[in-house]
Each structure stands twice: as C-alpha cells, then as structure tokens.
Write an enzyme that holds these catalytic residues in place. Structure first.
Site, PDB file in Angstrom:
ATOM      1  N   ASN A  39      34.525  44.655   5.061  1.00 20.04           N
ATOM      2  CA  ASN A  39      33.366  45.112   4.481  1.00 20.04           C
ATOM      3  C   ASN A  39      33.385  44.525   2.955  1.00 20.04           C
ATOM      4  OD1 ASN A  39      31.128  46.270   3.112  1.00 20.04           O
ATOM      5  ND2 ASN A  39      30.985  47.589   4.953  1.00 20.04           N
ATOM      6  N   ARG A  94       0.800  -1.183   0.020  1.00 18.31           N
ATOM      7  CA  ARG A  94       0.199  -0.055  -0.185  1.00 18.31           C
ATOM      8  C   ARG A  94       0.843   1.261  -0.111  1.00 18.31           C
ATOM      9  NH1 ARG A  94      -3.939  -0.458   4.643  1.00 18.31           N
ATOM     10  NH2 ARG A  94      -2.713  -2.123   5.570  1.00 18.31           N
TER      11      ARG A  94
END
Ligand code: UD1
Ligand code: MG
Length: 463
Positions: A382, A15
C-alpha cells in the site's frame, strides 16, 4: 506482368496554408502519403515511384515501404509532366498504376480492380459520379451516353458550358499499359487554360490509337476524395474514423458513441469490451475480454488485460517500451501510466498517480497523488498518498525496490537507490535514504513536540 505504381506527390497544397508539404499532413496518425503506400503494399508492384517536389527531402524521409523509389519533379508543370519524370524508372512491359499522394483512402481492392481491368492493354480510369463535380476533369463519353465509349477527359477550366454539366468526374487515378503510357506522355503539350502538361490528355491519344478506354466507377466517394484544405482533411478524418468505429462494433466492441471514437493505429479487442465517449487510441493497443474504458482516455502502445477498468480521464502512453495493465486492475480516474509501467493483476492506481518504468505486483495499490518511477513494488503493497520515489539524482536514475506487503505511509520520499524489505512499514512524512529491513518500522522525520499552555498570538487592537 510487371506492375509499377506511380504516386504523384509533388504539389504544394497551397490551400492547406501550411509550412509542411501537403502529403505529410496526418490522417488518423499517419501521413496522407503513407496511407497510399500502406494500401498499395500488397499489390506486389515491382517499383513504387513517388514523385516529390515541394518539401521533397522532408517527404522522402518521412515515408517508408517496400520497393520505394523517389523521383523529383522540379518545377511542377502538371500531372503529365510528373509522370514524364517517372518514365525512366518504369519497366517496359506491363501496367502502370497512377495514384495521388493526397487521396489517402483508396483501398487496395479498388486499385487492384483498375490494374486487372488494364491487363497491360487497356487504359482504365477510375471515375466517380458527383452531385457537384466542380474542379474535376469530366469524363467525355460518346454521344454523352452513360455507357458510351470514353473519348477523353476535359479539365474543369477547359470545359465548355455543356461539358460542365457532366457529373462523371475523373478521380485522378488510372492504370495504363506502360509502353503506351511512355509514348503518350512524350507527346503532351501545355496548350490549355492552365499552361500545364495534363496527364488526362493521354485519354484522347488512346482513343485515337484505338486503345480501349474503360471508365471504372469507384465504389464510394470516400475512397477517391482528395485533401486540399484543412476542412477536407477533417472531413476525411471523420469518414475514416467512422469506418473504423463501425469495424470495431461489428467485431462486438460496444462504443458509447461511434462519432466520438478515434483510432490512430491498431486496436485489438477481446469480447465484451466497452469504450465510453471521446477516447483516443494510438499505436498498438490491445484490450482483453471485458475491459472497460471510461470517457476521455488517451491510450497509446499498451496492453490491457481482461477485466481491467480504466476510469475517466486517464492517460496511458507506452511510447516504445509499452505499458501493461494486469487482469482486473483499476486505473484512474486521472491516472498517468508512462513507458515501462507494468501493473500486475488487481493493482489499483488512483487519481493523480504517475507510474513510469516500474512494476507493481499483484494487488499493490497507489490510490492517490503519488509517483512511482524506476521502482519494483511487491504484492499487496500500500503506497500512501503524496509519496514519491526520488529516482533521479540530477545525473543518473536509480531504482527503488519495495518488497511484498510493505506499507508506505503518506507523504514519504524514497530516495533511490533504496530497498524496503517485505512487510516493512514506512511512517508517514518520512524521507528514506537508507534501506529498511523486512518487518521493520522506519520513521525519518522530526519528532513531534507538543507544548502545553501555548497561547496563540492575538490581534493588536487599533487605538
Ligand atoms: C487532377 C486531374 C483532374 C481530376 C483531379 C482529381 C489532371 C490534369 N487533372 O486535377 O482531371 O479530376 O485531379 O482530383 O491530371 N502533382 C504533381 N506534379 C504536378 C502537378 C500535380 O505531382 O506538377 C500532383 C499533386 O501533388 C496531386 C496530384 O498530382 O497529388 C493532382 O494534382 P492537382 O493539381 O490536384 O490536379 P487537379 O487540378 O486537381
Ligand atoms: Mg487536386
């Protein structure tokens, strides 16, 4: 007294309508069978025998645990036949605990209760009262009395209309005295509605021999529910996740919605952790004090230190190498941290930034649209929008080293191997192929040319 455990896992699981063996379908990231193995790991069993059949090779490869043995059952002629295959592996004395590979949420305590009740002398059956016992074997008690002696189990397909009214079902789990079990399974027949060797027929044999049979009630339905279909698998997944969410909340974690929380592994949290909706945690994840996780994050194998904030829609996947996020770091929304990403304290990783096998020291920032792969980034750097490390030359990976306080402008390509000294500045749009010394400005792009008096083309008129 020796304890043996037999786990039946040979069935096909028709199933499920899947090419994969049923017991390998996953619940919370682990196969159904692995759940059973993990829950029984602490029971000090001498042997744990897994009966395999459908997809045997695949099943045997996929699961792991102590004291494990596999016995193949080909063809599969029923649960009694399955246990017959295990007989040569069972120690003569002591107790055999029989479990199902497709009933994943059985708890160690419950299994232990069965074993303790058996004491190597009694047949102990785990039973459950169900509103709808359809499909289950029914526990037949003397005179139908709730506490009457157990006389047998009758399978649903073999039951009389009267027996079908019995609400007490057999969960498929039992503990039996091993010597007697061996004797009983040798006597099973397949003269029944399904033409199978039913393990459950041993109950009547025990009764006939005067061996006491005990029906032990399971503490709840969740522990004894089996998986036969995708719907049942999803139902058990939700029950399990709900339990895990509950445990996290009891430990103080604030979940925005316990129904929208998924844990497929282990999650350890400090104090005052908040988790918004629809987050998925996989593998080993640690969240320090005060960590907040925004909605829709997927986090696997990562350590996130105190005070860090993971914004919405962030994907963190540490795979084997792991990911570490430092204290007070801000990550996301829409960030991607890959294996070996090591973010120091107060690092900021913004939207559409990918970090792989790279370290960023305290206070470094890459806030928009960037890639850092195989890089070491210093403090307070940065790293501009659109900048990337070109770490792969088509054959090998190379590293990029960026010192402290470097400013990398927007849209730069750092072609590795390359290093940028402390305090250097990289002009926007540069493709950097040579290392840059500390404090220098490097610009590597076409010089700007401005033409005065430039006339734009004008549209030709249609005449
Ligand atoms: C079985 C019980 C039933 C019980 C129910 C609970 C029997 C005869 N019946 O029925 O009383 O209420 O479980 O779910 O035992 N398996 C094998 N080899 C086989 C057949 C089955 O390994 O030849 C394994 C399956 O993979 C599964 C387990 O045994 O893990 C149970 O088999 P299943 O066919 O589901 O038994 P049920 O008919 O549900
Ligand atoms: Mg079944």
């Amino acid at each position: 007294m020796a304890l043996n455990i037999v786990i039946m896992a040979a069935g096909k699981g028709t199933r499920m309508k899947s090419a994969a063996p049923k017991v390998l379908h996953k619940l919370a990231g682990r196969s159904l069978l692995q759940h059973v193995l993990d829950s029984t790991a602490g029971l000090a069993a001498r042997h744990r025998i897994v009966i395999t059949g459908h997809g045997a090779e695949q099943v045997e490869k996929a699961v792991h645990g102590e004291a494990l043995r596999f016995v193949r059952q080909v063809p599969q002629l029923g649960t009694g036949h399955a246990v017959q295959q295990a007989v040569p592996e069972l120690d003569e004395n002591g107790t055999t605990l029989i479990l199902n590979g497709d009933v994943p949420l059985i708890k160690a305590d419950t299994a232990k209760r069965l074993v303790d009740a058996c004491k190597g002398e009694t047949l102990a059956l785990l039973t459950i009262h169900l509103a709808d016992p359809a499909g289950y074997g029914r526990i037949v008690r003397r005179n139908g009395a709730p506490n009457g002696e157990v006389q047998g189990i009758v399978e649903h397909k073999d039951a009389t209309p009267e027996q079908l009214l019995i609400r007490e079902g057999y969960t498929g789990m039992m503990a039996a005295p091993t010597a007697a079990l061996k004797r009983w399974v040798a006597q099973l027949s397949n003269q029944n509605a399904q033409g199978e060797y039913y393990l459950t027929d041993i109950v009547a044999m025990a009764e006939a021999e005067g061996v006491p049979v005990l029906g032990i009630a399971a503490p709840n339905e969740t522990e004894v529910l089996g998986v036969n279909s995708p719907a049942q698998l999803a139902d058990l997944e939700r029950r399990y996740q709900r339990e895990q969410a509950q445990a996290q909340m009891e430990a103080g974690v604030r979940l925005a919605d316990p129904a929208r929380f998924d844990l497929r592994g282990e999650l350890r949290c400090g104090q005052d952790v908040e988790i918004d909706v629809n987050c998925v945690f996989e593998g080993q994840v640690t969240l320090g004090d005060g960590v907040r996780i925004g909605a829709h994050c997927v986090i696997r194998n990562a350590e996130i230190a105190a005070g860090a904030r993971i914004h919405e829609f962030t994907h963190i996947d540490g795979e084997a190498a792991g990911v570490r996020v430092g204290e007070g770091a801000l990550v996301g929304p829409f960030a991607r941290l890959r294996p070996g990403a090591e973010l120091g304290a107060e690092v900021h990783i913004g939207n559409f930034v990918e970090v792989k096998n790279s370290s960023l020291a305290k206070g470094a920032k890459a806030n928009h649209l960037a890639y850092l792969g195989d890089a070491d980034v210093g403090e307070r750097v940065n790293y501009g929008a659109g900048s990337i490390t070109a770490n792969y030359d088509g054959a090998n990976k190379h590293r990029t080293v960026i010192g402290n306080d470097v400013h990398v402008g927007s849209n730069c390509v750092l072609v590795a191997p390359v290093s940028i000294g402390d305090g250097a500045t990289i002009g926007g749009g540069s493709t950097i192929t040579k290392s840059v010394a500390a404090g220098e400005l490097a610009v590597a792009r076409g010089r700007q040319t401005s033409l005065s008096g430039w006339q734009r083309p004008v549209k030709k008129s249609k005449t």
